[in-house]
Design a protein around this motif. Sequence first.
Motif, PDB file in Angstrom:
ATOM      1  N   GLY A 144       0.773  -1.238   0.000  1.00 18.55           N
ATOM      2  CA  GLY A 144       0.000   0.000   0.000  1.00 18.55           C
ATOM      3  C   GLY A 144       0.799   1.279   0.000  1.00 18.55           C
ATOM      4  N   GLY A 145       1.889   1.313   0.744  1.00 19.12           N
ATOM      5  CA  GLY A 145       2.706   2.530   0.777  1.00 19.12           C
ATOM      6  C   GLY A 145       3.289   2.855  -0.578  1.00 19.12           C
ATOM      7  N   PHE A 146       3.836   1.846  -1.227  1.00 18.79           N
ATOM      8  CA  PHE A 146       4.387   2.028  -2.564  1.00 18.79           C
ATOM      9  C   PHE A 146       3.286   2.441  -3.531  1.00 18.79           C
ATOM     10  CE2 PHE A 146       5.643   0.384  -6.753  1.00 18.79           C
ATOM     11  CZ  PHE A 146       6.857   1.032  -6.916  1.00 18.79           C
ATOM     12  N   ALA A 147       2.148   1.746  -3.453  1.00 17.36           N
ATOM     13  CA  ALA A 147       1.031   2.031  -4.354  1.00 17.36           C
ATOM     14  C   ALA A 147       0.564   3.476  -4.209  1.00 17.36           C
ATOM     15  CB  ALA A 147      -0.114   1.056  -4.094  1.00 17.36           C
ATOM     16  N   SER A 148       0.435   3.948  -2.979  1.00 14.08           N
ATOM     17  CA  SER A 148      -0.061   5.315  -2.787  1.00 14.08           C
ATOM     18  C   SER A 148       0.960   6.349  -3.259  1.00 14.08           C
ATOM     19  CB  SER A 148      -0.467   5.555  -1.334  1.00 14.08           C
ATOM     20  OG  SER A 148       0.647   5.522  -0.481  1.00 14.08           O
ATOM     21  N   ASP A 149       2.241   6.020  -3.179  1.00 13.65           N
ATOM     22  CA  ASP A 149       3.276   6.940  -3.668  1.00 13.65           C
ATOM     23  C   ASP A 149       3.182   7.143  -5.175  1.00 13.65           C
ATOM     24  OD1 ASP A 149       4.322   7.301  -1.152  1.00 13.65           O
ATOM     25  OD2 ASP A 149       6.039   5.983  -1.459  1.00 13.65           O
ATOM     26  N   TRP A 150       2.813   6.102  -5.912  1.00 15.25           N
ATOM     27  CA  TRP A 150       2.853   6.157  -7.375  1.00 15.25           C
ATOM     28  C   TRP A 150       1.483   6.240  -8.034  1.00 15.25           C
ATOM     29  CZ3 TRP A 150       7.131   7.661  -9.389  1.00 15.25           C
ATOM     30  CH2 TRP A 150       8.311   7.488  -8.658  1.00 15.25           C
ATOM     31  N   ASP A 151       0.412   6.039  -7.253  1.00 18.99           N
ATOM     32  CA  ASP A 151      -0.933   6.045  -7.817  1.00 18.99           C
ATOM     33  C   ASP A 151      -1.193   7.337  -8.587  1.00 18.99           C
ATOM     34  OD1 ASP A 151      -3.370   4.689  -8.216  1.00 18.99           O
ATOM     35  OD2 ASP A 151      -4.343   5.875  -6.650  1.00 18.99           O
ATOM     36  N   GLN A 200       2.481   6.991 -21.652  1.00 13.72           N
ATOM     37  CA  GLN A 200       1.087   6.679 -21.976  1.00 13.72           C
ATOM     38  C   GLN A 200       0.463   5.681 -21.003  1.00 13.72           C
ATOM     39  OE1 GLN A 200      -0.199   8.522 -24.480  1.00 13.72           O
ATOM     40  NE2 GLN A 200       1.852   9.385 -24.601  1.00 13.72           N
ATOM     41  N   ILE A 201       1.230   5.211 -20.015  1.00 11.66           N
ATOM     42  CA  ILE A 201       0.739   4.207 -19.080  1.00 11.66           C
ATOM     43  C   ILE A 201       0.617   4.826 -17.690  1.00 11.66           C
ATOM     44  CG2 ILE A 201       1.102   1.917 -18.090  1.00 11.66           C
ATOM     45  CD1 ILE A 201       3.080   1.405 -20.458  1.00 11.66           C
ATOM     46  N   LYS A 202      -0.573   4.787 -17.134  1.00 14.10           N
ATOM     47  CA  LYS A 202      -0.816   5.356 -15.806  1.00 14.10           C
ATOM     48  C   LYS A 202      -0.716   4.258 -14.746  1.00 14.10           C
ATOM     49  CE  LYS A 202      -3.439   8.964 -15.375  1.00 14.10           C
ATOM     50  NZ  LYS A 202      -2.921  10.079 -14.643  1.00 14.10           N
ATOM     51  N   TYR A 203      -0.040   4.573 -13.642  1.00 13.04           N
ATOM     52  CA  TYR A 203       0.024   3.656 -12.503  1.00 13.04           C
ATOM     53  C   TYR A 203      -1.303   3.794 -11.762  1.00 13.04           C
ATOM     54  CZ  TYR A 203       1.998   0.954  -8.672  1.00 13.04           C
ATOM     55  OH  TYR A 203       2.259  -0.025  -7.748  1.00 13.04           O
TER      56      TYR A 203
END
Length: 118
Positions: free
Chosen positions: A46-53, A110-113
Amino acid sequence: AGPKTTWDGIYSAAQAAKGEGIFNEKCAKCHGPDGTGGDAPDLVGGGFASDWDAQTVEDLFNRTRTSMPADNAGSLTSDETAGILAYILKKNDFPAGQIDLPAVREALRQIKYVSVKP
């Protein structure tokens, strides 16, 4: 087709397997063998995901390419960086596809995290 996201099979399983070897050699000493941290931030969860979302995969690629590994920043090739990112995407449970994650900034832009499956 519109913009792609991390849920669109943007890397191949073979590329992630190759990236795992590069990760183990160049990243695991700081980020831990499974990417859950250690002396450096975790690369899974989750921490990584929220950093790059909501950022682009190009942003993540550029950060990795220019600042990693910390003890030899900028030493990764574009192909090594793409392989490492493929492995990180796999570790974060994003699906693999049929083609490799590109190592070209214009394509990565062109790719969104997207951390949560739409």
